[in-house]
Design an enzyme around this catalytic site. Structure first.
Site, mmCIF file in Angstrom:
data_model
loop_
_atom_site.group_PDB
_atom_site.id
_atom_site.type_symbol
_atom_site.label_atom_id
_atom_site.label_comp_id
_atom_site.label_asym_id
_atom_site.label_seq_id
_atom_site.Cartn_x
_atom_site.Cartn_y
_atom_site.Cartn_z
ATOM 1 N N TRP A 172 0.870 -1.188 0.000
ATOM 2 C CA TRP A 172 0.000 0.000 0.000
ATOM 3 C C TRP A 172 0.902 1.232 0.000
ATOM 4 O O TRP A 172 1.916 1.265 0.698
ATOM 5 C CB TRP A 172 -0.881 0.022 1.253
ATOM 6 C CG TRP A 172 -2.222 -0.625 1.056
ATOM 7 C CD1 TRP A 172 -2.503 -1.953 1.139
ATOM 8 C CD2 TRP A 172 -3.461 0.031 0.763
ATOM 9 N NE1 TRP A 172 -3.840 -2.176 0.909
ATOM 10 C CE2 TRP A 172 -4.450 -0.969 0.671
ATOM 11 C CE3 TRP A 172 -3.825 1.364 0.567
ATOM 12 C CZ2 TRP A 172 -5.783 -0.678 0.397
ATOM 13 C CZ3 TRP A 172 -5.155 1.653 0.294
ATOM 14 C CH2 TRP A 172 -6.117 0.637 0.206
ATOM 15 N N GLU A 211 -0.843 -5.988 8.231
ATOM 16 C CA GLU A 211 -0.086 -7.239 8.194
ATOM 17 C C GLU A 211 1.316 -7.098 8.811
ATOM 18 O O GLU A 211 2.019 -8.102 9.003
ATOM 19 C CB GLU A 211 0.033 -7.745 6.749
ATOM 20 C CG GLU A 211 -1.226 -8.392 6.179
ATOM 21 C CD GLU A 211 -2.362 -7.422 5.935
ATOM 22 O OE1 GLU A 211 -2.123 -6.355 5.344
ATOM 23 O OE2 GLU A 211 -3.500 -7.711 6.369
ATOM 24 N N VAL A 232 2.547 3.364 5.320
ATOM 25 C CA VAL A 232 1.919 4.694 5.314
ATOM 26 C C VAL A 232 0.418 4.509 5.436
ATOM 27 O O VAL A 232 -0.182 3.765 4.656
ATOM 28 C CB VAL A 232 2.248 5.451 4.011
ATOM 29 C CG1 VAL A 232 1.415 6.720 3.892
ATOM 30 C CG2 VAL A 232 3.738 5.799 3.941
ATOM 31 N N LEU A 233 -0.181 5.170 6.397
ATOM 32 C CA LEU A 233 -1.639 5.171 6.550
ATOM 33 C C LEU A 233 -2.134 6.593 6.360
ATOM 34 O O LEU A 233 -1.612 7.531 6.976
ATOM 35 C CB LEU A 233 -2.025 4.661 7.944
ATOM 36 C CG LEU A 233 -1.864 3.144 8.151
ATOM 37 C CD1 LEU A 233 -1.789 2.805 9.624
ATOM 38 C CD2 LEU A 233 -3.004 2.383 7.490
ATOM 39 N N THR A 236 -13.731 7.185 6.595
ATOM 40 C CA THR A 236 -14.328 6.250 7.551
ATOM 41 C C THR A 236 -13.436 6.107 8.782
ATOM 42 O O THR A 236 -12.409 6.782 8.895
ATOM 43 C CB THR A 236 -14.506 4.860 6.903
ATOM 44 O OG1 THR A 236 -13.196 4.310 6.687
ATOM 45 C CG2 THR A 236 -15.257 4.959 5.587
ATOM 46 N N HIS A 261 -11.686 3.546 9.373
ATOM 47 C CA HIS A 261 -10.652 2.561 9.051
ATOM 48 C C HIS A 261 -9.278 2.976 9.579
ATOM 49 O O HIS A 261 -8.551 2.190 10.204
ATOM 50 C CB HIS A 261 -10.621 2.370 7.533
ATOM 51 C CG HIS A 261 -9.720 1.275 7.088
ATOM 52 N ND1 HIS A 261 -8.392 1.470 6.815
ATOM 53 C CD2 HIS A 261 -9.967 -0.046 6.879
ATOM 54 C CE1 HIS A 261 -7.848 0.322 6.453
ATOM 55 N NE2 HIS A 261 -8.789 -0.601 6.481
ATOM 56 N N PHE A 319 8.671 1.342 14.842
ATOM 57 C CA PHE A 319 7.378 1.763 14.293
ATOM 58 C C PHE A 319 7.640 2.745 13.156
ATOM 59 O O PHE A 319 7.703 3.960 13.370
ATOM 60 C CB PHE A 319 6.537 2.399 15.405
ATOM 61 C CG PHE A 319 5.175 2.855 14.952
ATOM 62 C CD1 PHE A 319 4.252 1.972 14.433
ATOM 63 C CD2 PHE A 319 4.810 4.193 15.060
ATOM 64 C CE1 PHE A 319 2.988 2.396 14.012
ATOM 65 C CE2 PHE A 319 3.549 4.635 14.659
ATOM 66 C CZ PHE A 319 2.642 3.737 14.132
ATOM 67 N N ARG A 332 7.125 14.073 4.983
ATOM 68 C CA ARG A 332 7.820 13.203 5.942
ATOM 69 C C ARG A 332 8.553 12.028 5.292
ATOM 70 O O ARG A 332 9.156 11.217 5.985
ATOM 71 C CB ARG A 332 6.802 12.673 6.967
ATOM 72 C CG ARG A 332 6.328 13.750 7.927
ATOM 73 C CD ARG A 332 4.996 13.435 8.568
ATOM 74 N NE ARG A 332 4.597 14.489 9.491
ATOM 75 C CZ ARG A 332 4.103 15.683 9.112
ATOM 76 N NH1 ARG A 332 3.950 15.962 7.829
ATOM 77 N NH2 ARG A 332 3.773 16.590 10.004
HETATM 78 C C1 DLZ Z 1 -7.681 -1.384 3.422
HETATM 79 C C2 DLZ Z 1 -6.583 -0.393 3.583
HETATM 80 C C3 DLZ Z 1 -6.837 0.991 3.456
HETATM 81 C C4 DLZ Z 1 -8.194 1.523 3.182
HETATM 82 N N1 DLZ Z 1 -5.861 1.889 3.578
HETATM 83 C C5 DLZ Z 1 -4.595 1.466 3.824
HETATM 84 C C6 DLZ Z 1 -3.528 2.390 3.940
HETATM 85 O O1 DLZ Z 1 -3.666 3.619 3.811
HETATM 86 N N2 DLZ Z 1 -2.288 1.899 4.219
HETATM 87 C C7 DLZ Z 1 -2.036 0.560 4.356
HETATM 88 O O2 DLZ Z 1 -0.894 0.185 4.620
HETATM 89 N N3 DLZ Z 1 -3.040 -0.332 4.242
HETATM 90 C C8 DLZ Z 1 -4.300 0.069 3.968
HETATM 91 N N4 DLZ Z 1 -5.304 -0.836 3.849
HETATM 92 C C9 DLZ Z 1 -4.981 -2.284 3.888
HETATM 93 C C10 DLZ Z 1 -4.880 -2.864 5.318
HETATM 94 O O3 DLZ Z 1 -3.688 -2.459 5.962
HETATM 95 C C11 DLZ Z 1 -4.852 -4.412 5.232
HETATM 96 O O4 DLZ Z 1 -3.872 -4.804 4.297
HETATM 97 C C12 DLZ Z 1 -6.186 -5.001 4.819
HETATM 98 O O5 DLZ Z 1 -7.217 -4.543 5.657
HETATM 99 C C13 DLZ Z 1 -6.161 -6.545 4.868
HETATM 100 O O6 DLZ Z 1 -5.898 -6.999 6.198
#
Ligand code: DLZ
Length: 186
Positions: free
Chosen positions: A26, A62, A84-85, A90, A92, A117, A131
């Protein structure tokens, strides 16, 4: 070298350290920049390229599981989890950020292999770029953190001779009982 205004590091000798990097697919481009920053810092502390194991998982959720497997393999002295998130519409982001941060912390505590981390948790793409690129690439400080913690672990766990105070006699990083395999990684 390090991210300005964040944290300073002592001079680190990573020449004997074995470091595992787990990265997500991701946000591939940003994660790749962070991993490059991390590897740059590892090199600067003297970590041998052959002692860097890199693997990937789908997403940040994961990371703790893969980190646990890698830590339990006994072949690395520290693990850096890179992802990266980005906050969406939502809940999530909140759930994943919370689970991943405490998951990575738990792996470190339960296995005694330090787990860094290396996950950016940002509100916007602009924050991610700020960043993960240029002089402010957080991957660099994550690499330094991994080496510092690997050395700390070696000092704390390895010595037969204990000094009167502190963690213990410094020993070679990588000389713990379970870590005698020729390769690193799973
Ligand atoms: C589903 C999801 C979403 C919406 N956004 C991210 C993200 O920004 N960064 C990331 O690393 N992973 C994202 N995922 C996937 C979840 O981390 C995970 O891989 C799935 O929910 C399956 O367990």
């Amino acid at each position: 070298m390090a991210v300005e205004g964040a944290v300073d590091f002592p001079t680190l000798d990573g020449s004997k350290a074995r470091i595992g990097i787990i990265k997500t697919r991701w946000n591939k481009e940003d994660v790749s920049n962070l991993v490059n920053g991390c590897k740059k810092a590892l090199k600067e502390t003297g970590v041998d390229d052959a002692n860097v194991f890199e693997t990937e998982v789908p997403g940040a959720f994961e990371l703790p599981y893969a980190a646990r497997l890698l830590a339990l393999s006994g072949t690395v002295d520290a693990v850096v989890c890179v992802g990266v998130l980005v906050k969406g519409d939502t809940m999530h982001f909140e759930y994943i950020s919370d689970a991943v941060s405490s998951g990575i912390m738990n792996v470190g505590l339960q296995t005694a292999v330090p787990c860094v981390f290396g996950v950016l948790t940002c509100n916007t793409e602009e924050q991610v770029k700020a960043r993960s690129t240029g002089k402010h690439n957080h991957g660099e400080s994550w690499g330094q953190t991994a080496v510092e913690m690997a050395l700390l672990r070696g000092e704390a766990l390895g010595g037969a001779q204990k000094p009167s105070m502190g963690f213990g006699a410094p020993v070679e990083v990588g000389s713990t009982a379970k870590s005698s395999g020729p390769k690193i990684g799973f």
